[in-house]
Design an enzyme around this catalytic site. Sequence first.
Site, PDB file in Angstrom:
ATOM      1  N   LYS A 110       0.829  -1.207   0.000  1.00 49.58           N
ATOM      2  CA  LYS A 110       0.000   0.000   0.000  1.00 49.58           C
ATOM      3  C   LYS A 110       0.863   1.257   0.000  1.00 49.58           C
ATOM      4  CE  LYS A 110      -4.227  -2.025   1.783  1.00 49.58           C
ATOM      5  NZ  LYS A 110      -5.119  -2.211   2.915  1.00 49.58           N
ATOM      6  N   LYS A 190      -6.302  -8.335 -14.111  1.00 47.12           N
ATOM      7  CA  LYS A 190      -7.244  -8.557 -13.010  1.00 47.12           C
ATOM      8  C   LYS A 190      -8.173  -7.342 -12.885  1.00 47.12           C
ATOM      9  CE  LYS A 190      -7.486  -8.719  -8.028  1.00 47.12           C
ATOM     10  NZ  LYS A 190      -7.348  -7.994  -6.895  1.00 47.12           N
ATOM     11  N   LYS A 193     -10.315  -1.734  -9.021  1.00 44.70           N
ATOM     12  CA  LYS A 193     -10.575  -0.301  -9.172  1.00 44.70           C
ATOM     13  C   LYS A 193      -9.275   0.475  -9.365  1.00 44.70           C
ATOM     14  CE  LYS A 193     -11.308   0.354  -4.240  1.00 44.70           C
ATOM     15  NZ  LYS A 193     -11.178  -1.081  -3.964  1.00 44.70           N
TER      16      LYS A 193
HETATM   17  P1  ADP Z   1     -10.039  -3.786  -5.782  1.00 43.45           P
HETATM   18  O1  ADP Z   1      -8.969  -4.683  -6.341  1.00 43.45           O
HETATM   19  O2  ADP Z   1     -10.982  -3.318  -6.830  1.00 43.45           O
HETATM   20  O3  ADP Z   1      -9.454  -2.657  -4.943  1.00 43.45           O
HETATM   21  P2  ADP Z   1     -10.631  -4.936  -3.217  1.00 43.45           P
HETATM   22  O4  ADP Z   1      -9.184  -5.173  -2.985  1.00 43.45           O
HETATM   23  O5  ADP Z   1     -11.313  -3.857  -2.426  1.00 43.45           O
HETATM   24  O6  ADP Z   1     -10.890  -4.684  -4.787  1.00 43.45           O
HETATM   25  O7  ADP Z   1     -11.383  -6.321  -3.033  1.00 43.45           O
HETATM   26  C1  ADP Z   1     -12.487  -6.572  -2.203  1.00 43.45           C
HETATM   27  C2  ADP Z   1     -12.813  -8.040  -2.298  1.00 43.45           C
HETATM   28  O8  ADP Z   1     -13.135  -8.425  -3.652  1.00 43.45           O
HETATM   29  C3  ADP Z   1     -11.650  -8.954  -1.880  1.00 43.45           C
HETATM   30  O9  ADP Z   1     -12.189 -10.025  -1.125  1.00 43.45           O
HETATM   31  C4  ADP Z   1     -11.061  -9.465  -3.174  1.00 43.45           C
HETATM   32  O10 ADP Z   1     -10.533 -10.756  -3.014  1.00 43.45           O
HETATM   33  C5  ADP Z   1     -12.283  -9.474  -4.118  1.00 43.45           C
HETATM   34  N1  ADP Z   1     -11.856  -9.159  -5.498  1.00 43.45           N
HETATM   35  C6  ADP Z   1     -11.469  -7.946  -5.961  1.00 43.45           C
HETATM   36  N2  ADP Z   1     -11.157  -7.978  -7.277  1.00 43.45           N
HETATM   37  C7  ADP Z   1     -11.352  -9.264  -7.671  1.00 43.45           C
HETATM   38  C8  ADP Z   1     -11.213  -9.951  -8.931  1.00 43.45           C
HETATM   39  N3  ADP Z   1     -10.817  -9.315 -10.034  1.00 43.45           N
HETATM   40  N4  ADP Z   1     -11.491 -11.271  -8.966  1.00 43.45           N
HETATM   41  C9  ADP Z   1     -11.904 -11.918  -7.841  1.00 43.45           C
HETATM   42  N5  ADP Z   1     -12.067 -11.335  -6.626  1.00 43.45           N
HETATM   43  C10 ADP Z   1     -11.803 -10.026  -6.531  1.00 43.45           C
END
Ligand code: ADP
Length: 321
Positions: A110, A190, A193
């Site tokens: 982070k 992947k 956001k």
């Molecule tokens: P982002 O990558 O958009 O910031 P987060 O890290 O906030 O998303 O993820 C929140 C939840 O959603 C976590 O449990 C994460 O494992 C799941 N998640 C996020 N992106 C994906 C993805 N592309 N495929 C599967 N699970 C995901």
Amino acid sequence: MRILTGLQPSGKLHVGNYFGAMEPAVRLQDEGEGFYFIADYHAMTSTQDPAALRENVRELAVDFLACGLDPSRSVFFRQSAVPEVNELAWILSTVCPMSLLEKCHSYKDKVSKGIAASHGLFAYPVLMAADILLYDSNKVPVGKDQKQHLEVTRDIAVKLNEAFGEGTLVLPDPIIREDTAVVVGLDGQKMSKSYNNTLPIFGQEKELKKRIMRIVTDSTAVEDPKPTENSTILALYKLFASEADYDAMVSDHQRGGCGYGDFKKRLAEAYWEFFAPMRARRDEITADPGYVEEVLRAGADRARAEATKVLDRVRKAVGLR
Ligand code: ADP
Ligand code: TRP
């Protein structure tokens, strides 16, 4: 069996979040007593915008309920409605070796992404351990990225039990969703956001369908066969379409004669239809402004009753009572 998980309120929910986090959490409601919370204290490590935090908490609550969280079966609350978690976090921090936190990669990741290196961000795994241990949780479903935090939680619980008596804290088991394939984003990476490649699950039809048209494809001519390996369109379509429709799209790729524009249109339709029941539920929920507040308030009462019991046990064990 108590199942607990937390989600950070951090913006619009996308298809990756749905299949990676929401859908599994909703499914697990059949297997035990669910404790689900909105991790608003955690979100403070990455945002300092009070209005956005309030808005994101509310949006996540609505989204989670629309996706099938059933407040008559599960306890749904916001983390900060149970401030006792901070006391437990403090107690845990006194038995947590520095070296355990120094090993955590999420802090370094982070910081390298530009998030300020605050004490809160560094100590975040201790608060997460408190989230889990405060409710005697048995199972904690999380994505792979949270695996290390669950190990830290267990290590801290073992340390506290060694120091103050076995049975003071319940050791949780992670449920790591190894099998959930990573949902791909519009650019083939992947979906996340941070990459601006997401497909949100709620929003305006025209705008969302337009995002699908942005999917990157190669320049194979309409009449020629198209590759099915590493196809973003097919990978996403598989999530939303019936098996028969998916197979039909695969053979249309192999045969040739259909253009990418047509495949994208089919994908857009399937995606829109897939989330139709959730959208309808979301409209119902937003039409009743008091509903979400009431659900979270009732959830907080139930969570707090449980938290108080566990915290009293810990206070006695460590000598605070
Ligand atoms: P982002 O990558 O958009 O910031 P987060 O890290 O906030 O998303 O993820 C929140 C939840 O959603 C976590 O449990 C994460 O494992 C799941 N998640 C996020 N992106 C994906 C993805 N592309 N495929 C599967 N699970 C995901
Ligand atoms: N750290 C988790 C995430 O970023 C959210 C979270 C906070 C959590 N506390 C938790 C998940 C307790 C499971 C259990 O996704």
